[in-house]
Design an enzyme around this catalytic site. Structure first.
Site, PDB file in Angstrom:
ATOM      1  CG  HIS A 270      -2.198   1.226   0.716  1.00 39.57           C
ATOM      2  ND1 HIS A 270      -1.993   1.876   1.477  1.00 39.57           N
ATOM      3  CD2 HIS A 270      -3.217   0.693   0.085  1.00 39.57           C
ATOM      4  CE1 HIS A 270      -3.380   2.482   0.912  1.00 39.57           C
ATOM      5  NE2 HIS A 270      -4.402   1.222   0.806  1.00 39.57           N
ATOM      6  CG  ASP A 327      -8.130  -4.194  -3.821  1.00 41.80           C
ATOM      7  OD1 ASP A 327      -7.148  -3.489  -3.280  1.00 41.80           O
ATOM      8  OD2 ASP A 327      -9.274  -4.213  -3.358  1.00 41.80           O
TER       9      ASP A 327
HETATM   10  C1  SDX Z   1      -5.972   0.314  -3.707  1.00 43.64           C
HETATM   11  O1  SDX Z   1      -4.259   4.657  -1.637  1.00 43.64           O
HETATM   12  C2  SDX Z   1      -5.085   4.616  -1.325  1.00 43.64           C
HETATM   13  O2  SDX Z   1      -5.261   4.375  -0.274  1.00 43.64           O
HETATM   14  C3  SDX Z   1      -5.528   2.800  -2.322  1.00 43.64           C
HETATM   15  C4  SDX Z   1      -7.121   2.018  -1.755  1.00 43.64           C
HETATM   16  C5  SDX Z   1      -7.813   2.672  -1.595  1.00 43.64           C
HETATM   17  O3  SDX Z   1      -8.971   2.139  -0.636  1.00 43.64           O
HETATM   18  O4  SDX Z   1      -8.536   3.477  -2.383  1.00 43.64           O
HETATM   19  O5  SDX Z   1      -6.452   1.677  -0.351  1.00 43.64           O
HETATM   20  C6  SDX Z   1      -6.887   0.811  -2.771  1.00 43.64           C
HETATM   21  O6  SDX Z   1      -5.595   0.985  -4.195  1.00 43.64           O
HETATM   22  C7  SDX Z   1      -4.907  -0.865  -2.756  1.00 43.64           C
HETATM   23  C8  SDX Z   1      -3.671  -1.118  -3.303  1.00 43.64           C
HETATM   24  C9  SDX Z   1      -4.134  -2.188  -3.944  1.00 43.64           C
HETATM   25  N1  SDX Z   1      -3.613  -2.896  -4.818  1.00 43.64           N
HETATM   26  C10 SDX Z   1      -3.038  -3.674  -5.005  1.00 43.64           C
HETATM   27  O7  SDX Z   1      -3.093  -5.004  -4.084  1.00 43.64           O
HETATM   28  C11 SDX Z   1      -1.830  -4.208  -6.710  1.00 43.64           C
HETATM   29  C12 SDX Z   1      -0.581  -4.840  -5.506  1.00 43.64           C
HETATM   30  N2  SDX Z   1       0.236  -4.119  -4.775  1.00 43.64           N
HETATM   31  C13 SDX Z   1       1.479  -3.033  -5.535  1.00 43.64           C
HETATM   32  O8  SDX Z   1       1.027  -2.733  -6.834  1.00 43.64           O
HETATM   33  C14 SDX Z   1       1.672  -2.275  -4.488  1.00 43.64           C
HETATM   34  O9  SDX Z   1       2.017  -2.058  -3.133  1.00 43.64           O
HETATM   35  C15 SDX Z   1       1.185  -0.451  -4.463  1.00 43.64           C
HETATM   36  C16 SDX Z   1       0.711  -0.141  -6.328  1.00 43.64           C
HETATM   37  C17 SDX Z   1      -0.263  -0.730  -3.864  1.00 43.64           C
HETATM   38  C18 SDX Z   1       1.883   0.149  -3.667  1.00 43.64           C
HETATM   39  O10 SDX Z   1       3.218   0.688  -4.540  1.00 43.64           O
HETATM   40  P1  SDX Z   1       4.376   1.349  -4.015  1.00 43.64           P
HETATM   41  O11 SDX Z   1       3.836   2.261  -3.823  1.00 43.64           O
HETATM   42  O12 SDX Z   1       5.217   0.652  -5.572  1.00 43.64           O
HETATM   43  O13 SDX Z   1       3.960   0.617  -3.036  1.00 43.64           O
HETATM   44  P2  SDX Z   1       5.820   0.504  -1.716  1.00 43.64           P
HETATM   45  O14 SDX Z   1       6.995   1.904  -2.467  1.00 43.64           O
HETATM   46  O15 SDX Z   1       5.414   0.698  -0.958  1.00 43.64           O
HETATM   47  O16 SDX Z   1       6.792  -0.269  -2.431  1.00 43.64           O
HETATM   48  C19 SDX Z   1       7.775  -0.859  -1.301  1.00 43.64           C
HETATM   49  C20 SDX Z   1       8.896  -2.071  -2.210  1.00 43.64           C
HETATM   50  C21 SDX Z   1       9.358  -2.051  -3.728  1.00 43.64           C
HETATM   51  O17 SDX Z   1       9.769  -2.208  -4.507  1.00 43.64           O
HETATM   52  P3  SDX Z   1      11.783  -0.859  -3.872  1.00 43.64           P
HETATM   53  O18 SDX Z   1      11.361  -0.406  -4.981  1.00 43.64           O
HETATM   54  O19 SDX Z   1      11.911  -0.638  -2.173  1.00 43.64           O
HETATM   55  O20 SDX Z   1      12.210  -2.471  -4.957  1.00 43.64           O
HETATM   56  O21 SDX Z   1       7.769  -3.457  -2.247  1.00 43.64           O
HETATM   57  C22 SDX Z   1       7.841  -3.309  -3.198  1.00 43.64           C
HETATM   58  C23 SDX Z   1       8.205  -2.010  -4.267  1.00 43.64           C
HETATM   59  O22 SDX Z   1       8.256  -2.888  -5.728  1.00 43.64           O
HETATM   60  N3  SDX Z   1       6.054  -3.891  -3.648  1.00 43.64           N
HETATM   61  C24 SDX Z   1       5.817  -5.617  -3.892  1.00 43.64           C
HETATM   62  C25 SDX Z   1       4.782  -5.016  -3.638  1.00 43.64           C
HETATM   63  N4  SDX Z   1       3.732  -3.954  -4.166  1.00 43.64           N
HETATM   64  C26 SDX Z   1       5.097  -3.362  -3.298  1.00 43.64           C
HETATM   65  N5  SDX Z   1       6.313  -6.068  -3.698  1.00 43.64           N
HETATM   66  C27 SDX Z   1       5.622  -7.489  -4.616  1.00 43.64           C
HETATM   67  N6  SDX Z   1       4.491  -7.489  -4.446  1.00 43.64           N
HETATM   68  C28 SDX Z   1       3.798  -6.354  -4.111  1.00 43.64           C
HETATM   69  N7  SDX Z   1       2.847  -6.106  -4.004  1.00 43.64           N
END
Ligand code: SDX
Length: 392
Positions: A270, A327
């Site tokens: 998130h 989700d």
């Molecule tokens: C919603 O914003 C909101 O409030 C949204 C929401 C709402 O109610 O409106 O809460 C609803 O959209 C929830 C999120 C749903 N999406 C997913 O579940 C899709 C899978 N998750 C991701 O793609 C990701 O976690 C995000 C998009 C939600 C956040 O992505 P970020 O901003 O890149 O997350 P981060 O910066 O905290 O990531 C930190 C690290 C990164 O790696 P590095 O760049 O540090 O090497 O963790 C990795 C990311 O690549 N990472 C993941 C991951 N999520 C983040 N690796 C593997 N699996 C994952 N799910």
């Protein structure tokens, strides 16, 4: 306790807006709607109560709630000509494509609630959007399965009306199962609003230009559709089904950790929560309750539980502070109720409409609000002179 809500200068300088509607503490896993914790609202209130709270700032009295429910009920029917929109789509069109198109077109039917400078018209537009989303969503589902549209009824609850329009057929009386109705209402509460997420920010940005409320909500629906945002609930259940059995989980965990693999664990991580998403905690418990009460044994739930445990004890996920989000479990419940995965994000949009509308109203009614204009860090060429094509 104002201390808790004083932003440090750094945060304020990057904040996109001020809002009094929803508060999130990502490190503590706290989500408050007008000060009320989400777990209390999910367990003790109804979606209509939470809708009133988000819109007006206070929980309604009994009389206020009855009047609000009466008003919403009487806006649930859509213009008869709107049903012809559906026939322009292929039967296999993704229902989110239909939602974008149909909601965007509402302004051409409801001219008497598009003047954003008239508080009365803003309130009518808000009620219309909250009331008509279930009808429009149910029609999208009916169109996809080739069944006739059902009209809304005023003697059913908000969730019950939606369930009947979705799963009922003209040939017989649809009996609303209280277990399903309660689960549906809880799902709506948990998706109602979430501060300045991508789709809410889209609605605010669209609204800041003076666009009509129906067009702004259509913009929010389009943004929510993405798999990184609301589309994650559909992607998460598809992922759990693809994993299929517990013994295949390590393969997917390895893929999620592999920088060269674009695969991410859907329903995990998130932008704000670096601790448990409080909504995921409520949904995790609800998934067990609903499947037990409905007598459904879906192997996907066991895969979800095991995946969560393995990920939460894996150094990669611990270091990156990745936890299940809203989700991760919602699809297990929606599937048990009978929705196809393509409808999951539609349900997210249906519920989130009240949050979008509340945030839009908050922005539009601020006399000092200006058009949004995000700035950029320019990384292109410095100024240079034109070179004619024969010299290039
Ligand atoms: C919603 O914003 C909101 O409030 C949204 C929401 C709402 O109610 O409106 O809460 C609803 O959209 C929830 C999120 C749903 N999406 C997913 O579940 C899709 C899978 N998750 C991701 O793609 C990701 O976690 C995000 C998009 C939600 C956040 O992505 P970020 O901003 O890149 O997350 P981060 O910066 O905290 O990531 C930190 C690290 C990164 O790696 P590095 O760049 O540090 O090497 O963790 C990795 C990311 O690549 N990472 C993941 C991951 N999520 C983040 N690796 C593997 N699996 C994952 N799910």
């Amino acid at each position: 306790d104002t201390e808790m809500f004083t932003f440090d200068p750094g945060f304020t300088s990057t904040a996109s807006c001020e809002s009094a509607i929803t508060y999130i503490d990502g490190d503590q896993g706290v989500l408050l709607h007008r000060g009320y914790p989400i777990d209390q609202l999910a367990e003790k209130s109804s979606f209509m109560e939470v809708s009133y709270l988000l819109l007006h700032g206070e929980l309604p009295s009994k009389a206020e709630l009855e009047k609000f429910e009466y008003t919403i009920n009487r806006h649930t029917m859509v213009h008869e000509q709107l049903s012809t929109f559906y026939r322009g789509f292929r039967r296999d069109a993704h229902p989110m494509a239909i939602m974008c198109g149909v909601v965007g077109a509402l302004s051409s039917f409801y001219h008497d609630s598009t003047d954003i400078n008239d508080p009365k018209q803003r309130l009518i537009a808000s009620h219309r959007l909250i009331a008509k989303m279930p009808t429009i969503a149910a029609m999208a589902y009916k169109y996809s399965v080739g069944q006739p549209f059902l009209y809304p009824r005023n003697d059913l609850s908000y969730a019950g009306n939606f369930l009947r329009m979705t799963f009922g057929v003209p040939a017989e009386e649809y009996v609303v199962d209280p277990v399903v109705e309660d689960a549906m209402d809880k799902i709506f509460i948990l998706h109602a609003d979430h501060e300045q997420n991508a789709s809410t920010s889209t609605v605010r940005l669209a609204g800041s230009s003076g666009a009509n409320p129906f067009a702004c909500i259509a913009a929010g629906i389009a943004c929510l559709w993405g798999p990184a945002h609301g589309g994650a609930n559909e992607a998460a259940l598809n992922m759990l089904r693809e994993i299929g059995t517990v013994d295949r989980i390590p393969e997917y965990i390895a893929r999620a950790k592999n920088k060269d693999d674009p695969f991410r664990l859907m329903g995990f991580g998130h932008r704000v929560y670096k601790n448990f998403d409080p909504r995921a905690k409520v949904l995790s418990k609800a998934a067990t309750d609903v499947l037990e009460k409905l007598g459904i044994n879906d192997p996907v739930l066991e895969v979800a539980r095991e995946l969560e445990q393995i990920a939460l004890n894996d150094s990669y996920f611990i270091e990156k502070k990745l936890y299940p989000n809203v989700d991760f479990y919602s699809g297990v419940i929606l599937s048990a109720i009978g929705f196809p995965t393509e409808m999951f994000t539609v349900l997210f949009a249906l519920a989130r409409t009240v949050g979008w509308v509340a945030q839009w109203n908050e922005m539009i009614s601020d006399p000092g609000q200006k058009i949004g204009r995000p700035r950029q860090l320019y990384t292109g060429s410095a100024q240079r002179d034109y070179v004619s094509v024969d010299k290039r």
